[in-house]
Design a protein around this motif. Structure first.
Motif, short mmCIF file in Angstrom:
data_model
loop_
_atom_site.label_atom_id
_atom_site.label_comp_id
_atom_site.label_asym_id
_atom_site.label_seq_id
_atom_site.Cartn_x
_atom_site.Cartn_y
_atom_site.Cartn_z
N ALA A 179 47.17 7.88 35.43
CA ALA A 179 46.21 6.80 35.18
C ALA A 179 46.59 5.50 35.17
O ALA A 179 45.81 4.27 35.67
N GLU A 180 48.14 5.36 35.77
CA GLU A 180 48.32 3.73 35.84
C GLU A 180 49.03 3.87 37.16
O GLU A 180 49.84 2.95 37.48
N ILE A 181 48.62 4.89 38.05
CA ILE A 181 49.19 4.94 39.41
C ILE A 181 48.04 5.07 40.50
O ILE A 181 47.14 5.83 40.11
N ILE A 182 48.14 4.11 41.23
CA ILE A 182 47.11 4.40 42.51
C ILE A 182 48.02 4.34 43.77
O ILE A 182 48.69 3.61 44.23
N VAL A 183 47.81 5.49 44.55
CA VAL A 183 48.59 5.93 45.70
C VAL A 183 47.31 6.03 46.83
O VAL A 183 46.38 6.33 46.35
N ALA A 184 47.53 5.39 48.04
CA ALA A 184 46.86 5.61 49.17
C ALA A 184 46.20 6.67 49.42
O ALA A 184 45.23 7.08 49.71
N THR A 185 46.97 7.89 49.08
CA THR A 185 46.42 9.20 49.30
C THR A 185 45.29 9.36 48.10
O THR A 185 44.07 9.82 48.61
N SER A 193 51.60 7.44 52.09
CA SER A 193 50.69 8.44 52.68
C SER A 193 50.90 9.66 52.45
O SER A 193 50.35 10.89 52.84
N ALA A 194 52.06 10.02 51.80
CA ALA A 194 52.64 11.59 51.80
C ALA A 194 52.60 12.03 50.13
O ALA A 194 52.55 13.30 50.25
N ARG A 195 52.65 11.14 49.33
CA ARG A 195 52.63 11.61 47.87
C ARG A 195 51.50 11.55 47.12
O ARG A 195 50.71 10.55 47.53
N SER A 196 51.45 12.43 46.23
CA SER A 196 50.31 12.55 45.39
C SER A 196 50.50 11.68 44.21
O SER A 196 51.98 11.29 43.82
N GLU A 219 45.53 15.39 46.94
CA GLU A 219 44.60 14.61 46.32
C GLU A 219 43.32 14.50 46.88
O GLU A 219 42.42 14.29 46.20
N LEU A 220 42.97 15.13 48.16
CA LEU A 220 41.89 15.18 48.70
C LEU A 220 41.21 16.59 47.90
O LEU A 220 40.02 16.39 47.70
N GLU A 221 41.98 17.63 47.72
CA GLU A 221 41.19 18.67 47.14
C GLU A 221 41.12 18.47 45.43
O GLU A 221 40.05 18.92 45.07
N ASN A 222 41.98 17.57 44.79
CA ASN A 222 41.70 17.25 43.45
C ASN A 222 40.50 16.52 43.45
O ASN A 222 39.76 16.52 42.24
N GLU A 223 40.04 15.76 44.40
CA GLU A 223 38.64 15.08 44.27
C GLU A 223 37.55 15.81 44.84
O GLU A 223 36.42 15.05 45.05
N GLY A 224 37.85 17.03 45.11
CA GLY A 224 36.66 18.02 45.25
C GLY A 224 36.37 18.12 46.95
O GLY A 224 35.35 18.89 47.23
N HIS A 225 36.91 17.47 47.69
CA HIS A 225 36.99 17.68 49.06
C HIS A 225 37.29 18.98 49.84
O HIS A 225 38.31 19.65 48.97
N GLU A 226 36.73 19.40 50.69
CA GLU A 226 37.32 20.87 51.33
C GLU A 226 38.25 20.16 52.78
O GLU A 226 37.64 19.51 53.53
N VAL A 227 39.41 20.74 52.58
CA VAL A 227 40.32 20.14 53.67
C VAL A 227 40.29 21.27 54.67
O VAL A 227 40.77 22.49 54.51
#
Lengths: 266, 266
Positions: A66-72, A45-48, A99-107
């Motif tokens: 593209a070969e990694i899925i982290v819960a973040t 939950s801490a790493r991108s 990761e939230l910001e990469n996906e376009g969310h506003e933190v």
């Protein structure tokens, strides 16, 4: 074992804490050389993903984001697929924010959030808990947990997982997360199945925890492989199986042993 | 109402946050002048009795430490009466540490504790939660909570109470405190009854919260008085009574109104 795709856990499979498991890295290379598709799925939950690429690189492994899925990242994707770009308050760390910001969310830092995202944080403090409390009391705020991990095996003993936040919020407000993203939830595993692009009955999930990795596999109808290189060991295997009420389809000492078996059958 | 002794709550009765309720302070003086014995009982987990004396002094009230029971001090007394001087690790603040040390306990920073004492802390951090987690996982460590307060009404909204720690530890380990000291537990109320030295049927407990103060009174067989100067108001009274499934014996606007009634009957 007719395997074309693998969902691989990271901690307890490839590494223990910060240290690589050398035999497992050799096993990973054998699997890749044999043409098996792989995706790493971590409840971290801490790493991108960027941080995970760096970690693997430090082990001499050439793994692409593209070969990694982290819960973040999976959490950021989950929120976007559900509600589009959102305002998110998280109790979590920088890797999750990234990761939230990469996906376009506003933190956001205040109480004007659409989503509360629970995650562990080594810099957690009273102010963060106060904001999480106030957001959870607001029924209009959606509430997601990055993973359901209660305790994490740290280098000198157990340390709090996301359960630190989930438990505090639950006790103070009576509210549990509307959704949990990390294993054994189907949310993150289905993202991995899609990413592999392989038929479900040709996919195995490999991990070191019965109640997380094996349960995740059973929840999504995958073959389940337990390796004894992490939390579960030869000594506690029977106890863990009884506690979980679940038996893995296959058990190996580590990822190298598993890779040898897969290759010998091809 | 044939009252000789009173157990008075502080927050919501004498003060709101840091601000005094002037009418209540006048009411307190009337009661004292009429010869009624009083003891303040507060669930506060951060202040020592010395700090409470200072608080009252700032309101122009002359109250002695021997007329105050704070959950901090009551916890220290509870542990001493049960097990003598002990090694205690607490998640709490300086005021609690002060009371533990005053009672002869050794407040330790490591995992060599006999007791884990849960309390809220405005400086709580990951390291404190990690130690609490590891102590709670050790069955030989006794586990006490200073109070059961889940949420505390802060000046700009709700803030975490001791429930922050109780909930986190519960979720991570499955363990709840072996004992809770603060109201509505009998532990702290019985300390107050003893201190008053008055027959139980001549004692009333006065507070602003039905599920805490009124329940505490019923648990210990005291007359129960609710004042509407804190958490419970004229507007939410019916709702709070229904939620708690408890009705106070008497309801007054504030401590001054109550004092007038007591005096008029004498």
């Amino acid at each position: 074992m007719d395997i074309e795709g693998l969902i691989l856990d990271v901690d307890g499979v490839i590494s223990r804490g910060r240290k690589p498991i050398e035999r497992a890295i050799e096993g990973y290379r054998l699997l890749r050389d044999a043409g098996i598709k792989t995706v790493f799925v971590s409840n971290n939950s801490a790493r991108s993903r960027r941080m995970m690429v760096e970690k693997f690189s430090g082990y001499g492994m050439d793994v692409d984001e593209a070969e990694i899925i982290v819960a973040t990242h999976a959490t950021a994707v989950f929120i976007r697929e559900r509600d589009g770009k959102s305002r998110v308050y998280t109790t979590g760390e920088h890797g999750l924010v990234e990761e939230l910001e990469n996906e376009g969310h506003e933190v956001v830092e205040g109480l004007d959030a659409d989503y509360l995202v629970a995650a562990s944080n080594r810099n957690i403090n009273f102010e963060i808990f106060t904001k999480a409390l106030r957001l959870a009391l607001n029924d209009e705020v959606k509430y997601v947990a990055v993973n359901p991990d209660r305790i994490f095996p740290g280098e000198d003993g157990p340390v709090p997982g996301t359960g630190l936040v989930i438990g505090a919020v639950y006790w103070m407000t009576g509210r549990e997360p509307d959704a949990v993203v990390g294993k054994p939830s189907r949310v993150i595993v289905e993202q991995a199945v899609q990413m592999l692009g392989v038929e479900r009955d040709r996919i195995a999930i490999v991990g070191d925890q019965i109640e997380i990795d094996v349960l995740a596999g059973k929840n999504s109808g995958l073959k389940t492989v337990l390796v004894l290189s992490g939390v579960t060991t030869r000594d506690n295997y029977e106890k863990k199986v009884n506690e979980a009420g679940l038996t893995p389809d296959f058990v190996f000492g580590d990822l190298y042993d598993f890779a040898q078996r897969v290759i010998s059958r091809k």
